[in-house]
Design a protein around this motif. Structure first.
Motif, PDB file in Angstrom:
ATOM      1  N   VAL A   1       4.071   8.682  63.884  1.00 24.37           N
ATOM      2  CA  VAL A   1       4.059   7.812  65.058  1.00 24.37           C
ATOM      3  C   VAL A   1       3.284   6.531  64.759  1.00 24.37           C
ATOM      4  CG1 VAL A   1       3.183   7.584  67.421  1.00 24.37           C
ATOM      5  CG2 VAL A   1       4.422   9.647  66.745  1.00 24.37           C
ATOM      6  N   LEU A   2       2.122   6.655  64.124  1.00 25.86           N
ATOM      7  CA  LEU A   2       1.330   5.470  63.781  1.00 25.86           C
ATOM      8  C   LEU A   2       2.094   4.530  62.858  1.00 25.86           C
ATOM      9  CD1 LEU A   2      -2.197   7.062  63.220  1.00 25.86           C
ATOM     10  CD2 LEU A   2      -1.513   5.534  65.086  1.00 25.86           C
TER      11      LEU A   2
ATOM     12  N   ALA B   1      10.172  15.257  62.542  1.00 22.00           N
ATOM     13  CA  ALA B   1      11.064  14.102  62.653  1.00 22.00           C
ATOM     14  C   ALA B   1      11.733  14.054  64.019  1.00 22.00           C
ATOM     15  CB  ALA B   1      12.109  14.136  61.543  1.00 22.00           C
ATOM     16  N   GLU B   2      12.122  15.204  64.532  1.00 23.20           N
ATOM     17  CA  GLU B   2      12.731  15.237  65.864  1.00 23.20           C
ATOM     18  C   GLU B   2      11.751  14.754  66.931  1.00 23.20           C
ATOM     19  OE1 GLU B   2      14.184  19.260  66.222  1.00 23.20           O
ATOM     20  OE2 GLU B   2      16.167  18.638  65.525  1.00 23.20           O
ATOM     21  N   ASP B   3      10.498  15.147  66.818  1.00 21.31           N
ATOM     22  CA  ASP B   3       9.481  14.697  67.779  1.00 21.31           C
ATOM     23  C   ASP B   3       9.282  13.185  67.719  1.00 21.31           C
ATOM     24  OD1 ASP B   3       9.142  17.304  68.582  1.00 21.31           O
ATOM     25  OD2 ASP B   3       7.203  17.575  67.583  1.00 21.31           O
ATOM     26  N   VAL B   4       9.258  12.627  66.519  1.00 15.28           N
ATOM     27  CA  VAL B   4       9.098  11.185  66.375  1.00 15.28           C
ATOM     28  C   VAL B   4      10.335  10.471  66.914  1.00 15.28           C
ATOM     29  CG1 VAL B   4       8.856   9.305  64.702  1.00 15.28           C
ATOM     30  CG2 VAL B   4       7.436  11.341  64.511  1.00 15.28           C
ATOM     31  N   SER B   5      11.501  11.056  66.691  1.00 17.00           N
ATOM     32  CA  SER B   5      12.723  10.472  67.228  1.00 17.00           C
ATOM     33  C   SER B   5      12.707  10.451  68.758  1.00 17.00           C
ATOM     34  CB  SER B   5      13.941  11.242  66.720  1.00 17.00           C
ATOM     35  OG  SER B   5      15.127  10.635  67.160  1.00 17.00           O
ATOM     36  N   CYS B   6      12.136  11.469  69.356  1.00 18.90           N
ATOM     37  CA  CYS B   6      12.003  11.490  70.823  1.00 18.90           C
ATOM     38  C   CYS B   6      11.045  10.400  71.297  1.00 18.90           C
ATOM     39  CB  CYS B   6      11.517  12.855  71.298  1.00 18.90           C
ATOM     40  SG  CYS B   6      12.783  14.134  71.194  1.00 18.90           S
ATOM     41  N   ALA B   7      10.007  10.125  70.506  1.00 15.83           N
ATOM     42  CA  ALA B   7       9.044   9.082  70.868  1.00 15.83           C
ATOM     43  C   ALA B   7       9.634   7.680  70.689  1.00 15.83           C
ATOM     44  CB  ALA B   7       7.778   9.219  70.023  1.00 15.83           C
ATOM     45  N   PHE B   8      10.606   7.539  69.777  1.00 13.48           N
ATOM     46  CA  PHE B   8      11.245   6.255  69.482  1.00 13.48           C
ATOM     47  C   PHE B   8      12.758   6.434  69.502  1.00 13.48           C
ATOM     48  CE2 PHE B   8       7.119   6.272  67.383  1.00 13.48           C
ATOM     49  CZ  PHE B   8       6.569   5.068  67.801  1.00 13.48           C
TER      50      PHE B   8
ATOM     51  N   LEU C   1      17.535   8.021  63.404  1.00 11.16           N
ATOM     52  CA  LEU C   1      16.883   8.966  62.491  1.00 11.16           C
ATOM     53  C   LEU C   1      17.947   9.633  61.633  1.00 11.16           C
ATOM     54  CD1 LEU C   1      14.519  10.836  61.511  1.00 11.16           C
ATOM     55  CD2 LEU C   1      15.145  12.340  63.430  1.00 11.16           C
ATOM     56  N   TYR C   2      17.696   9.670  60.331  1.00 11.41           N
ATOM     57  CA  TYR C   2      18.543  10.375  59.381  1.00 11.41           C
ATOM     58  C   TYR C   2      17.637  11.354  58.649  1.00 11.41           C
ATOM     59  CZ  TYR C   2      21.363   6.207  60.252  1.00 11.41           C
ATOM     60  OH  TYR C   2      22.062   5.183  60.846  1.00 11.41           O
ATOM     61  N   GLN C   3      18.037  12.622  58.594  1.00 11.84           N
ATOM     62  CA  GLN C   3      17.156  13.592  57.943  1.00 11.84           C
ATOM     63  C   GLN C   3      17.944  14.679  57.236  1.00 11.84           C
ATOM     64  OE1 GLN C   3      14.540  15.771  60.565  1.00 11.84           O
ATOM     65  NE2 GLN C   3      16.002  15.734  62.228  1.00 11.84           N
ATOM     66  N   VAL C   4      17.271  15.299  56.286  1.00 13.92           N
ATOM     67  CA  VAL C   4      17.796  16.447  55.553  1.00 13.92           C
ATOM     68  C   VAL C   4      16.726  17.536  55.582  1.00 13.92           C
ATOM     69  CG1 VAL C   4      19.356  15.166  54.027  1.00 13.92           C
ATOM     70  CG2 VAL C   4      16.969  15.478  53.355  1.00 13.92           C
ATOM     71  N   PRO C   5      17.135  18.797  55.488  1.00 19.48           N
ATOM     72  CA  PRO C   5      16.149  19.879  55.489  1.00 19.48           C
ATOM     73  C   PRO C   5      15.484  20.047  54.128  1.00 19.48           C
ATOM     74  CG  PRO C   5      18.353  20.796  55.365  1.00 19.48           C
ATOM     75  CD  PRO C   5      18.503  19.301  55.512  1.00 19.48           C
TER      76      PRO C   5
END
Length: 154
Positions: A17-18, A38-45, A50-54
């Protein structure tokens, strides 16, 4: 275009987030090991794609592809965590895949060690570990040109 690159966040959502507040990126890449961070940060922004891989610590995500190809601003990125390519023993297998995919930039994590280098015409960028070393990546692109830098949150 500015792209933040996180890997191996291991629960350190606050640092993500920072970094997002500091850089106001156009996109965020998360290379695994704590998908939910990453999902939490995507909710904040929610306005930032967001693009992510496991990663290997993202249990229950084995049905998701371990590689994602993303084209932004004339640059083709190959995102992976790196564990399925054995990057702790070297990057050659991952680089070969990136070359076959026609990627300009290979992004991976898993080693927790930041690295930026050119391998056979593919730029390799590992942002290190946000959760353990407080490092992350910042990529800037402009009409197909790429600059990668490792950043540290203090």
């Amino acid at each position: 275009m500015k792209i933040l690159v996180f890997s191996d966040s291991h629960g350190d959502r606050q640092s993500m987030v920072l970094a997002a507040e500091r850089h106001r990126p156009d996109a965020i890449f998360h290379l695994g090991d704590c998908w939910r961070d990453a999902e939490d940060v995507s909710c904040a922004f929610p306005e930032i794609p967001l693009y992510q891989v496991p990663g290997n610590c993202d249990w229950g995500m084995s049905d998701l592809p371990d590689v994602k190809l993303v084209s932004l601003d004339g640059v083709k990125f190959m995102l992976c965590h790196g564990h399925t390519f054995g990057v702790k023993s070297g990057y050659s297998t991952a680089v070969s895949r990136a070359q076959r995919e026609g990627a300009d930039v290979l992004l991976c994590g898993h080693t927790h060690v930041a690295l930026y280098d050119d391998y056979g015409g593919v730029q390799l960028f590992n942002p290190g570990s946000l959760g353990y070393g407080h490092t992350y990546g910042l990529i800037t692109t402009q009409r197909g040109c790429v600059t990668c830098s490792v950043r540290t949150l203090n």
